[in-house]
Design an enzyme around this catalytic site. Structure first.
Site, PDB file in Angstrom:
ATOM      1  N   GLU A 148       0.314  26.640 -14.042  1.00 25.30           N
ATOM      2  CA  GLU A 148      -1.394  26.512 -13.916  1.00 25.30           C
ATOM      3  C   GLU A 148      -1.936  26.620 -15.178  1.00 25.30           C
ATOM      4  O   GLU A 148      -2.945  27.311 -15.390  1.00 25.30           O
ATOM      5  CB  GLU A 148      -1.892  27.064 -12.952  1.00 25.30           C
ATOM      6  CG  GLU A 148      -1.740  26.844 -11.538  1.00 25.30           C
ATOM      7  CD  GLU A 148      -2.445  27.525 -10.371  1.00 25.30           C
ATOM      8  OE1 GLU A 148      -2.337  27.146  -9.297  1.00 25.30           O
ATOM      9  OE2 GLU A 148      -2.965  28.612 -10.679  1.00 25.30           O
ATOM     10  N   GLU A 305       2.408  24.217  -4.999  1.00 25.78           N
ATOM     11  CA  GLU A 305       1.893  25.472  -4.267  1.00 25.78           C
ATOM     12  C   GLU A 305       0.592  24.783  -3.234  1.00 25.78           C
ATOM     13  O   GLU A 305      -0.185  23.719  -3.507  1.00 25.78           O
ATOM     14  CB  GLU A 305       1.168  26.121  -5.247  1.00 25.78           C
ATOM     15  CG  GLU A 305       1.884  27.016  -6.259  1.00 25.78           C
ATOM     16  CD  GLU A 305       1.127  27.997  -6.997  1.00 25.78           C
ATOM     17  OE1 GLU A 305      -0.156  28.429  -6.673  1.00 25.78           O
ATOM     18  OE2 GLU A 305       1.546  28.549  -8.229  1.00 25.78           O
TER      19      GLU A 305
END
EC number: 3.2.1.23
Length: 663
Positions: A148, A305
């Site tokens: 991320e 995710e």
């Protein structure tokens, strides 16, 4: 390119949080659930390099071998997402500094500045070691760069960032005169004599230079992308395995321009979590998927995710209802995902994310959640043949991170108007009408679409605007909404009247913005109601479809239609209420020859088609509390039943029909 046998079912796993005895139990349960792709070493730096230059791969070796022995493929992280304490202790200069000049310290994650050469050197040293050791390991299916990127540290304002920003500006503008022209520095005595005088846009006593702010966003996105490229290069020296990183295409993360990132990925991957701060979280999920698919140029992508139930970082972390995890997961598949992965495998007992849901909850496997996880794994196995197919759509929405940055700036006509809300409103209305939508970049090829929607595209280059105008002239249908085409790439207003770049194509001229207070409402001559925005608009050849009947501009056009070349350009000068926007888009879609594939049930049922050269698959996701009957013929893959004329989808369920003679 990443290849997988069917639809991947995966998770993040953090074995360093658990004893070796738990590892064996975990792998046994993974096989029971059907998990076949596991991400590890995402936050492994302090474990595999516990001291500067000292490496310990024994634990990582062991878990990779255990997963491999059980037929589970590895999504291997480079381990660089967060620094180990020894590094920030030795080199506190790598810590990020915020716009107010304050430092952010270790104790969380991503405590590093993207422009720090010390961080870059140490991170790449680690990547080289990891890649050298595992670069040809048969268990490794994909490389996972960092994690991320830019979630917390995309914007840094320290001296190293300032130096890197100045170099970026020199490459972009070449001369200080060109920069002064681009930034409009004749305003407020901001004219620069040399690049050395320029700083990042730290907090000021007044509003800031908007052109500088946009360029700093561009620079910051490029700076993190350059770090990704550096890790990619280090991996590629030792490995031919596909490489990616997990994007964050979501409503609350906007600092990276993923249109520039996506071509650098061997496969596009995204993280998505339901945001219960929004009025319609499932609608935003669908938009995120359609945008992620756009980043992948229509090709399948991976959901790296999402959550089984509650997250831990919202003001109220709502648990999902029974069946909601399955609906979320299969919506991602319906909209193009060939992999469905979760954070995380086993719920943590300590740390900031200990109350974040997981595949194995704190309560263990004698739970409804675990039983739903196992059933989801079995369902994904039954959908394996869908892998590789593509989503079918003949409507596109043009979306721009640069417009998001610039349109939501400090000095704008109304702080109540939000760029992303305009995009979500258009996408949500089409979704409710049963119309699947691609989300594309400014300048993307539009020739394959029957209808193109351009919501609030405030900043657009002349070249990208010409693509939209030429699309209409060649026979396309487009809807442009207010505050579009206003400025060029330097945030310079196009003179001569709004909407600037689209004025000729739309056959209108807007003389002045007349925004409304949040509580104000206006009525249109069609009976529609609207809010937030009106404009002093006159037709320059366009037909007026609706006028304001009250408010500050009674009689002024609010909705127009203009024949331009062989096509039609429509303009909407206000924020219509949801049902009224749906009515406008329903008419436009019909005029453009768009045929909805799903019913208009207010978004409570989603119908999406994926197709390949061999077969076509109709996904029906029923979010409602009532069963729905959808006309279709073929074989239903979730239950294995034959569908003669229609499929009955129970409340809260998903059905996937391999269509008869539809390929």
């Amino acid at each position: 390119m990443f290849t997988h046998d069917g639809i991947a079912f995966g998770c993040d796993y953090n074995p360093e949080q658990w004893s070796r005895e738990v590892w064996n139990d975990d792998v046994r349960l993974m096989r029971e659930a059907g998990v076949d792709l596991v991400a590890i070493n995402i936050f492994g730096w302090s474990h595999i390099e516990p001291r500067d230059g000292v490496y310990d791969f024994e634990g990582l070796d062991a878990i990779i071998e255990l997963l491999h022995a059980n037929g589970i493929r590895v999504n291997l992280g480079t381990g660089t997402a967060s620094t180990p304490p020894w590094l920030t202790h030795q080199h506190p200069e790598i810590l990020p500094i915020m716009a107010d000049g304050t430092t952010r310290y270790p104790g969380g994650r991503q405590a590093w500045c993207p422009s720090s050469p010390v961080f870059r050197e140490r991170a790449l040293r680690l990547v080289d070691k990891v890649a050298e050791r595992y670069g040809s390991h048969p268990a490794v299916a994909i490389w996972h760069v960092s994690n991320e990127l830019g979630c917390h540290n995309a914007l840094c304002y320290n001296d190293e960032t300032a130096a890197a920003f100045r170099l970026w500006l020199q490459r972009r503008y070449a001369t200080i005169a060109d920069l002064n022209a681009a930034w409009g520095t004749s305003f407020w005595s901001q004219r620069y004599s040399t690049f050395e005088e320029i700083l990042p846009p730290m907090l000021t006593v007044s509003t800031s230079n908007p052109s500088q702010l946009v360029d700093f966003h561009r620079f910051s996105s490029d700076e993190l992308l350059d770090h990704y490229r550096s890790e990619y290069a280090a991996l590629r020296r030792h490995s031919t395995i596909p490489i990616t990183t997990n994007f964050m295409v979501t409503a609350h993360i906007k600092n990276l321009d993923y249109w520039s990132w996506a071509p650098e990925m061997d496969i596009v991957a995204n993280d998505h979590y339901l945001d219960n701060r929004l009025a319609d979280p499932t609608a935003e999920l669908s938009f995120s998927d359609d945008l992620t698919r756009g980043l992948a140029q229509g090709a399948p992508w991976i959901l790296m995710e999402h959550s089984t139930s509650a997250v831990n970082w919202q003001p109220l972390n709502r648990a999902k209802q029974p069946g909601e995890m399955t609906r979320n997961s299969l919506t991602h598949v319906a909209r193009g995902a060939d992999g469905v992965c979760f954070f995380q495998w086993r719920a943590s007992l300590q740390g900031s994310e200990k109350f974040h849901s997981a595949l194995v909850p704190h309560a263990g496997t004698d739970t409804d959640l675990w039983r739903e996880v196992v059933e989801l794994g079995a369902t994904l196995d039954r959908l394996d043949e869908v892998a590789g197919s593509r989503v079918v759509a003949d409507v596109a929405i043009v979306f721009s991170w640069e417009s998001w940055w610039s349109a939501d700036g400090e000095s704008r006509p109304s702080q109540s108007v939000d760029y992303l809300q305009q995009v979500h409103a258009a996408h949500g209305a089409l979704r409710e009408l049963g119309i699947t939508t691609d989300v594309v970049a400014p300048g993307a090829d539009l020739s394959g679409y029957r209808l193109v929607v351009v919501p609030g595209l405030y900043m657009v280059t002349d070249a990208d605007a010409a693509v939209i105008n030429d699309y209409v002239a060649s026979g396309g249908h487009a809807l442009v909404t207010f505050f579009s085409g206003i400025v060029d790439e330097d945030d310079r207003v196009r003179p001569g009247g709004y909407p600037g770049a689209f004025r000729e194509m739309l056959g209108i001229t807007v003389e002045e913005f007349v925004p409304l207070a949040p509580a104000e409402r206006v009525t249109l001559s069609t009976g529609a109601t609207a809010r937030l925005w009106t404009e002093r608009l006159r037709s320059a050849g366009a037909d007026v479809l609706a006028r304001y009947v009250d408010g500050p501009l009674p009689g002024s056009p609010a909705h127009t239609k203009h024949v331009f070349g062989q096509g039609v350009g429509c303009y909407l000068a206000t924020v219509l209420d949801r049902d009224d926007l749906k009515n406008v888009l329903r008419t436009l879609a019909a005029d453009a020859g768009v045929v909805p594939i799903g019913p208009d049930l207010g978004g409570s049922v989603e119908v999406v088609r994926r197709a390949s050269a061999q077969a076509s698959y109709l996904f029906i996701v029923n979010h409602s509390a009532d069963p729905v009957d959808i006309p279709v013929r073929g074989t239903e893959l979730v239950t294995g039943s034959i569908v003669r004329d229609s499929v009955l989808v129970p409340a809260g369920a998903v059905r996937v029909v391999k269509e008869e003679n539809a390929a």
